[in-house]
Scaffold this motif. Structure first.
Motif, PDB file in Angstrom:
ATOM      1  N   ALA A 126       0.827  -1.213   0.000  1.00 19.39           N
ATOM      2  CA  ALA A 126       0.000   0.000   0.000  1.00 19.39           C
ATOM      3  C   ALA A 126       0.863   1.266   0.000  1.00 19.39           C
ATOM      4  CB  ALA A 126      -0.932  -0.010   1.208  1.00 19.39           C
ATOM      5  N   MET A 127       2.054   1.157   0.575  1.00 21.21           N
ATOM      6  CA  MET A 127       2.912   2.365   0.660  1.00 21.21           C
ATOM      7  C   MET A 127       3.348   2.852  -0.724  1.00 21.21           C
ATOM      8  SD  MET A 127       4.821  -0.466   0.793  1.00 21.21           S
ATOM      9  CE  MET A 127       5.276  -1.119   2.371  1.00 21.21           C
ATOM     10  N   PHE A 128       3.272   1.988  -1.741  1.00 21.15           N
ATOM     11  CA  PHE A 128       3.689   2.403  -3.089  1.00 21.15           C
ATOM     12  C   PHE A 128       2.578   3.155  -3.840  1.00 21.15           C
ATOM     13  CE2 PHE A 128       6.413  -1.697  -3.112  1.00 21.15           C
ATOM     14  CZ  PHE A 128       7.432  -1.058  -2.412  1.00 21.15           C
ATOM     15  N   ALA A 129       1.333   2.979  -3.372  1.00 26.61           N
ATOM     16  CA  ALA A 129       0.200   3.570  -4.096  1.00 26.61           C
ATOM     17  C   ALA A 129       0.249   5.092  -4.023  1.00 26.61           C
ATOM     18  CB  ALA A 129      -1.107   3.054  -3.510  1.00 26.61           C
ATOM     19  N   GLY A 130      -0.035   5.724  -5.132  1.00 27.74           N
ATOM     20  CA  GLY A 130      -0.013   7.186  -5.190  1.00 27.74           C
ATOM     21  C   GLY A 130       1.398   7.760  -5.210  1.00 27.74           C
ATOM     22  N   ARG A 131       2.379   6.894  -5.435  1.00 28.31           N
ATOM     23  CA  ARG A 131       3.782   7.324  -5.400  1.00 28.31           C
ATOM     24  C   ARG A 131       4.529   6.881  -6.641  1.00 28.31           C
ATOM     25  NH1 ARG A 131       5.846   9.575  -0.618  1.00 28.31           N
ATOM     26  NH2 ARG A 131       4.432   9.145   1.078  1.00 28.31           N
TER      27      ARG A 131
END
Ligand code: HEM
Length: 203
Positions: A126-131
């Motif tokens: 999830a930490m990669f989403a929007g990045r």
């Protein structure tokens, strides 16, 4: 008729060595066993009215299942975004279920909505989403500091790892835009492959 009956009984006794009574008892028992065993493998036919009920309720059930399934797997339609700043990309991190889930590699933005289980809220990535997760992917790192599109100073082998990720994403996901820098609104130096056929207004 009586002669025929006597002949049949004689034949049974001659061939089986059993009395007619014993023979018919054994035959009846075999039929019962056969029926019992068969009924274990075949669904009994329900009565007609129950059958109709079952058909309509199973149609309702399968429609409900399908609706449920499509609800659960509802993927927002892929929309071409064109040029987006890294900051604007943050809005596509899955926190708004009406927005697609996006993620960038080397400045190229991909719609990863179909992999909500990976990148959606609570997902392992999830930490990669929007990045733009280029640096994190190249280094195989979960360090928040590496959640950036800045790939300066990476070794050849790290760039190769990143290249493999890019190929994987190009193959699996639809590209929907590219990251542009806040000031110039021009493709970043990481966004090295700006497709000509995309909404690129050059602003
Ligand atoms: C203990 C280490 C790890 C294990 C066991 C692991 C396992 C997995 C598995 C099983 C998948 C699903 C593959 C598929 O079905 O296509 C996956 C996907 C993925 N992994 Fe890992 N992983 C690990 C570490 C990492 C690290 C360090 C990163 C990056 C920092 C990473 C990034 C990803 C990404 C981005 C995907 C999703 C790819 C896609 O969108 O198809 N993984 N991982």
């Amino acid at each position: 008729m009586v002669a025929l009956y006597a002949a049949v009984m004689d034949t049974i006794t001659t061939y089986t060595g059993l009395s007619p009574a014993a023979f018919f008892t054994i035959l009846a028992l075999m039929c019962v066993v056969y029926k019992t065993v068969c009924s274990m493998f075949v669904d009994p036919e329900p009565p007609e009215d129950l059958k109709n009920k079952l058909i309509s309720s199973s149609a309702a059930a399968s429609a409900a299942t399908a609706a449920n399934f499509s609800n659960q797997t509802m993927i927002p339609e892929t929309v071409q975004l064109g040029d987006v700043t890294e900051h604007e990309l943050r809005a596509y991190d899955g926190s708004d279920p009406n927005k697609p889930l996006l993620m960038a590699i080397k400045g190229q933005i991909y719609d990863v909505s179909r992999s909500r289980m990976f990148y959606g809220p609570g997902g392992p990535y999830a930490m990669f989403a929007g990045r733009d997760a280029s640096r994190a992917l190249a280094l195989m790192s979960f360090d928040p500091q590496d959640l950036t599109g800045n790939i300066e100073g990476l070794s050849d082998s790290e760039l190769e790892v990143l290249q493999d990720w890019e190929y994987k994403f190009m193959e699996k996901y639809v590209k929907v835009g590219q990251i542009v820098s806040e000031q110039t609104s021009k493709p970043t130096k990481n966004g090295d492959k700006v497709p000509e056929n995309q909404n690129h207004d050059g602003a």
